[in-house]
Design a protein around this motif. Sequence first.
Motif, short mmCIF file in Angstrom:
data_model
loop_
_atom_site.label_atom_id
_atom_site.label_comp_id
_atom_site.label_asym_id
_atom_site.label_seq_id
_atom_site.Cartn_x
_atom_site.Cartn_y
_atom_site.Cartn_z
N GLU A 150 45.57 23.22 10.21
CA GLU A 150 45.63 23.14 8.75
C GLU A 150 46.20 24.41 8.10
N PRO A 151 47.43 24.77 8.47
CA PRO A 151 48.02 25.97 7.87
C PRO A 151 48.48 25.71 6.43
N TYR A 152 48.32 26.71 5.60
CA TYR A 152 48.89 26.71 4.26
C TYR A 152 49.31 28.14 4.01
N ASN A 153 50.19 28.36 3.04
CA ASN A 153 50.74 29.69 2.87
C ASN A 153 49.64 30.73 2.69
N LEU A 154 49.74 31.79 3.47
CA LEU A 154 48.82 32.93 3.51
C LEU A 154 47.44 32.57 4.08
N SER A 155 47.36 31.46 4.82
CA SER A 155 46.09 31.13 5.48
C SER A 155 45.87 32.04 6.68
N LYS A 156 44.60 32.33 6.96
CA LYS A 156 44.23 33.18 8.09
C LYS A 156 43.59 32.32 9.16
N HIS A 157 43.99 32.58 10.40
CA HIS A 157 43.55 31.78 11.54
C HIS A 157 42.94 32.70 12.59
N VAL A 208 32.34 28.73 35.66
CA VAL A 208 31.87 29.84 34.83
C VAL A 208 32.68 29.86 33.54
N GLU A 209 31.99 29.90 32.39
CA GLU A 209 32.68 29.91 31.10
C GLU A 209 32.67 31.30 30.50
N LEU A 210 33.82 31.73 30.01
CA LEU A 210 33.99 33.05 29.41
C LEU A 210 34.73 32.88 28.09
N ILE A 211 34.46 33.74 27.13
CA ILE A 211 35.11 33.68 25.83
C ILE A 211 35.89 34.97 25.60
N SER A 212 37.14 34.84 25.17
CA SER A 212 37.97 36.01 24.89
C SER A 212 37.58 36.60 23.53
N GLU A 213 38.16 37.75 23.24
CA GLU A 213 38.03 38.30 21.90
C GLU A 213 38.77 37.39 20.92
N THR A 214 38.52 37.57 19.64
CA THR A 214 39.19 36.76 18.61
C THR A 214 40.26 37.61 17.94
N LYS A 215 41.44 37.02 17.78
CA LYS A 215 42.55 37.69 17.10
C LYS A 215 42.90 36.89 15.85
N GLU A 216 43.29 37.60 14.79
CA GLU A 216 43.63 36.93 13.55
C GLU A 216 45.14 36.80 13.42
N CYS A 217 45.57 35.61 12.99
CA CYS A 217 46.98 35.35 12.72
C CYS A 217 47.08 34.80 11.30
N MET A 218 47.94 35.40 10.49
CA MET A 218 48.14 34.91 9.13
C MET A 218 49.44 34.10 9.10
N TYR A 219 49.37 32.93 8.50
CA TYR A 219 50.56 32.11 8.32
C TYR A 219 51.16 32.46 6.96
N ASP A 220 52.39 32.97 6.99
CA ASP A 220 53.11 33.34 5.77
C ASP A 220 54.49 32.70 5.85
N MET A 221 54.66 31.59 5.14
CA MET A 221 55.92 30.84 5.23
C MET A 221 57.14 31.65 4.79
N ASN A 222 56.93 32.75 4.08
CA ASN A 222 58.04 33.58 3.60
C ASN A 222 58.24 34.84 4.44
N TYR A 223 57.49 34.98 5.50
CA TYR A 223 57.54 36.18 6.33
C TYR A 223 58.88 36.24 7.08
N VAL A 224 59.50 37.41 7.03
CA VAL A 224 60.73 37.64 7.78
C VAL A 224 60.49 38.86 8.64
N GLN A 225 60.60 38.68 9.94
CA GLN A 225 60.37 39.80 10.85
C GLN A 225 61.61 40.70 10.87
N VAL A 226 61.35 42.00 10.69
CA VAL A 226 62.43 42.99 10.71
C VAL A 226 62.38 43.70 12.07
N SER A 227 63.51 43.72 12.74
CA SER A 227 63.54 44.35 14.06
C SER A 227 63.88 45.82 13.97
#
Length: 174
Positions: free
Chosen positions: A136-143, A155-174
């Motif tokens: 359920e992404p929407y602009n600037l939603s955090k996941h 055996v069950e193990l859980i990783s750490e949690t990482k946050e990803c923000m969905y920004d439909m206008n984001y442009v990655q600059v190299s």
Amino acid sequence: PESAVFVDNSVMVGAINTGGYSYILEGNRLTISLPSNYTERVRFCIIPTEGGSYAPTAFAQFTIDGKEVLQPIGSAHYTIKDLSIEVLSISAKTTIPVSGTAIGQSTIQIYDNDVLIGETTSLANGVWNATCELHEPYNLSKHRIHAKVTTKLGVELISETKECMYDMNYVQVS
């Protein structure tokens, strides 16, 4: 160590499985009964469930002249890297790559805010990757992305949690 799980029936004496040798697992203490003329190497398997540096120690316990002796015979030093998960911190796409490391041949389930969004299996060397659709992404939603790892032994193990923000206008600059 408390952060490890013993693999049932993994005790080996010499080059063969324990056969007639019995063992008892009480908490985190493994006791293996051996004959008095024992000369072979003893081995067994544990699966670490947390990262860190460890040095479990082995002891020989025997009776000499009516007196019980507990003699240290060595330690097995090892360092385990925590389960890892790599996630983009910002994405302009609703489909994201997720990768990490775990115990080899494990089932990996990837979650976004506790909703299953992907599943894969780690390679023999522990590396895994998947392409997942954000929930359920929407602009600037955090996941909040994390992985649940289930080893071949269950055996069950859980990783750490990482946050990803969905920004439909984001442009990655190299």
